[in-house]
Scaffold this motif. Structure first.
Motif, short mmCIF file in Angstrom:
data_model
loop_
_atom_site.label_atom_id
_atom_site.label_comp_id
_atom_site.label_asym_id
_atom_site.label_seq_id
_atom_site.Cartn_x
_atom_site.Cartn_y
_atom_site.Cartn_z
N ARG A 9 -18.62 -45.70 -70.38
CA ARG A 9 -17.83 -46.93 -70.50
C ARG A 9 -17.09 -46.99 -71.82
O ARG A 9 -16.51 -48.00 -72.17
CB ARG A 9 -18.73 -48.15 -70.35
CG ARG A 9 -19.19 -48.36 -68.92
CD ARG A 9 -19.73 -49.77 -68.73
NE ARG A 9 -20.02 -50.00 -67.33
CZ ARG A 9 -21.21 -49.78 -66.76
NH1 ARG A 9 -22.20 -49.34 -67.47
NH2 ARG A 9 -21.39 -50.00 -65.48
N SER A 94 -13.17 -48.80 -56.24
CA SER A 94 -14.49 -48.32 -56.67
C SER A 94 -14.58 -46.80 -56.71
O SER A 94 -15.35 -46.24 -57.49
CB SER A 94 -15.57 -48.88 -55.75
OG SER A 94 -15.37 -48.45 -54.41
N PHE A 97 -12.94 -44.59 -60.35
CA PHE A 97 -13.61 -44.32 -61.62
C PHE A 97 -14.42 -43.03 -61.56
O PHE A 97 -14.46 -42.25 -62.52
CB PHE A 97 -14.50 -45.52 -62.00
CG PHE A 97 -13.70 -46.76 -62.29
CD1 PHE A 97 -13.15 -46.96 -63.54
CD2 PHE A 97 -13.48 -47.70 -61.31
CE1 PHE A 97 -12.39 -48.09 -63.82
CE2 PHE A 97 -12.74 -48.84 -61.56
CZ PHE A 97 -12.19 -49.04 -62.83
N ARG A 98 -15.06 -42.78 -60.42
CA ARG A 98 -15.80 -41.53 -60.26
C ARG A 98 -14.86 -40.33 -60.32
O ARG A 98 -15.16 -39.32 -60.96
CB ARG A 98 -16.56 -41.55 -58.93
CG ARG A 98 -17.25 -40.22 -58.60
CD ARG A 98 -17.97 -40.30 -57.25
NE ARG A 98 -17.12 -40.77 -56.18
CZ ARG A 98 -16.23 -40.03 -55.53
NH1 ARG A 98 -16.06 -38.76 -55.87
NH2 ARG A 98 -15.51 -40.55 -54.55
N ASP A 104 -17.47 -47.07 -64.36
CA ASP A 104 -16.87 -48.23 -63.73
C ASP A 104 -17.33 -49.49 -64.45
O ASP A 104 -18.37 -49.52 -65.08
CB ASP A 104 -17.18 -48.30 -62.23
CG ASP A 104 -18.66 -48.20 -61.94
OD1 ASP A 104 -19.45 -48.08 -62.89
OD2 ASP A 104 -19.03 -48.22 -60.76
N MET A 108 -18.56 -53.75 -60.55
CA MET A 108 -17.79 -53.03 -59.53
C MET A 108 -18.70 -52.64 -58.36
O MET A 108 -19.77 -52.08 -58.55
CB MET A 108 -17.14 -51.79 -60.14
CG MET A 108 -16.49 -50.86 -59.11
SD MET A 108 -15.16 -51.66 -58.15
CE MET A 108 -13.79 -51.53 -59.31
N TYR A 334 -10.72 -53.43 -59.51
CA TYR A 334 -10.76 -53.98 -60.87
C TYR A 334 -9.35 -53.97 -61.43
O TYR A 334 -8.73 -52.91 -61.58
CB TYR A 334 -11.69 -53.15 -61.75
CG TYR A 334 -11.81 -53.68 -63.16
CD1 TYR A 334 -12.34 -54.94 -63.40
CD2 TYR A 334 -11.40 -52.92 -64.25
CE1 TYR A 334 -12.46 -55.43 -64.70
CE2 TYR A 334 -11.52 -53.39 -65.55
CZ TYR A 334 -12.05 -54.65 -65.77
OH TYR A 334 -12.16 -55.15 -67.05
#
Length: 351
Positions: A9, A94, A97-98, A104, A108, A334
């Motif tokens: 993050r 969602s 981010f992966r 994330d 989320m 997001y």
């Protein structure tokens, strides 16, 4: 929300720290999101005045693309479309981010299934979700067409959906196709830092395409319609009250001991009292695809999509309106803070 942090993050916290002017430290909501700064930190199309037309679209990164470079290029394309009179709001799904290898944001999640829904997954979700709003549908179409064309080597358009606001007077709460006012209980601007924007200037977008059996609902007597909704159709006032903005009295009873606002009414089940006052900012639009396919594009912004999950679980279990509606598409994303969006666009992913 949880305040626990993971190394992945870092990029989100770095952006927040930079905005706060405190190197290496996360910024407090008070420092970042007072009334004057919230709109500056957040993207357009969230708390601005609601234009009359919208197109939402979901995109997936094309397999084999260098994900970070592709997403940065996509952001450049979407940001280039920010022109006067047309707003583009960019949300990360969602799955994105992966793929980018970054953490994330807290909260989320993909929405769970709900009783009674019939979700078309081809028209739902996406790595990137955009909302394009304008005062007419033609500027929205031109811009989305441009986005699809310019991003075709890095993004595949998964779905798109247009919507409109029925005609209404300036300052009046718009009505949905059931002819009831929709959005009366929205938070006011002074409450946006509490219920809409998170500590970084981001927010979550929740989208649901809700088919409405308009003809069958409108064939009901007006008083039956009002008992289903929990409001008077003409004024928008809660049952038992006279003005639209009157407080909803969930405890008022008739002389026979029945609740004035029925226990299975939409207003009662969706009321923020059940969520300790937490609210979401709704910016819904109607849609009409022809052939009887019409309804509501539920669009709402909130600090945590868990709020929507709680509300929808109550509604799905007992709402009298369920007989006349069906959820058919869904997405959550997001809405990146402007500072984080610009970092990603410039290739800075915090490593």
């Amino acid at each position: 929300m949880s305040s626990s942090l993971t190394p992945r993050r870092t990029v989100l916290l770095a952006a927040a720290a930079a905005l706060a002017g405190v190197p290496g430290c996360g910024a407090s909501r008070e420092a970042l999101l007072d009334d004057a700064s919230a709109d500056h930190l957040g993207q357009p199309g969230v708390v601005d005045g609601q234009p009359s037309s919208v197109i939402l679209a979901g995109f997936d990164l094309i397999e084999g693309a260098q994900e970070r470079a592709a997403f940065g290029k996509a952001l450049s394309i979407f940001r280039s479309g920010q022109t006067s009179g047309v707003e583009t709001t960019i949300a990360a799904g969602s799955t994105l981010f992966r793929k980018l290898g970054v953490g994330d944001p807290d909260g989320m999640q993909r929405l769970p299934g709900f009783p009674g829904e019939r979700i078309d997954h081809r028209s739902s979700d996406g790595d990137v979700i955009i909302q394009v709003c304008a005062g007419g549908i033609d500027p929205c179409r031109r811009l989305v067409d441009q986005y699809v064309k310019e991003s075709s080597r890095i993004l595949k358009c998964r779905w798109r959906q247009s919507g409109f606001l029925p005609a209404h007077s300036e300052g009046e709460t718009p009505r949905n196709l059931f002819r009831f006012k929709d959005g009366t209980e929205n938070p006011v601007r002074s409450e946006f830092p509490k219920w809409v924007w998170d500590d970084r200037g981001g927010t979550f977008l929740v989208y649901r395409k809700i088919h409405m059996d308009v003809d069958r609902f409108l064939s009901l007597p007006t008083d039956r319609q009002e008992n289903i909704i929990g409001r008077h159709r003409r004024s928008g006032a809660p049952l038992g009250s006279e003005e639209e903005k009157d407080l909803v009295d969930l405890f008022a009873k008739t002389s026979s001991g029945r609740y004035v606002i029925p226990v299975d009414s939409h207003v009662r089940l969706a009321h923020s009292r059940s969520d300790r006052g937490a609210r979401m900012l709704r910016r819904g639009y109607s849609y009409d695809a022809g052939g009887g396919d019409q309804g509501l594009l539920f669009i709402a912004f909130m600090r945590d999509p868990a709020l929507f999950v709680r509300v929808q679980q109550r509604l799905a279990g007992a709402d009298a309106m369920n007989e006349f509606i069906e959820h058919r598409a869904s997405a959550v994303g997001y809405v990146l803070p402007v500072a984080v969006l610009e970092r990603f666009r410039n290739g800075d992913f915090g490593d």
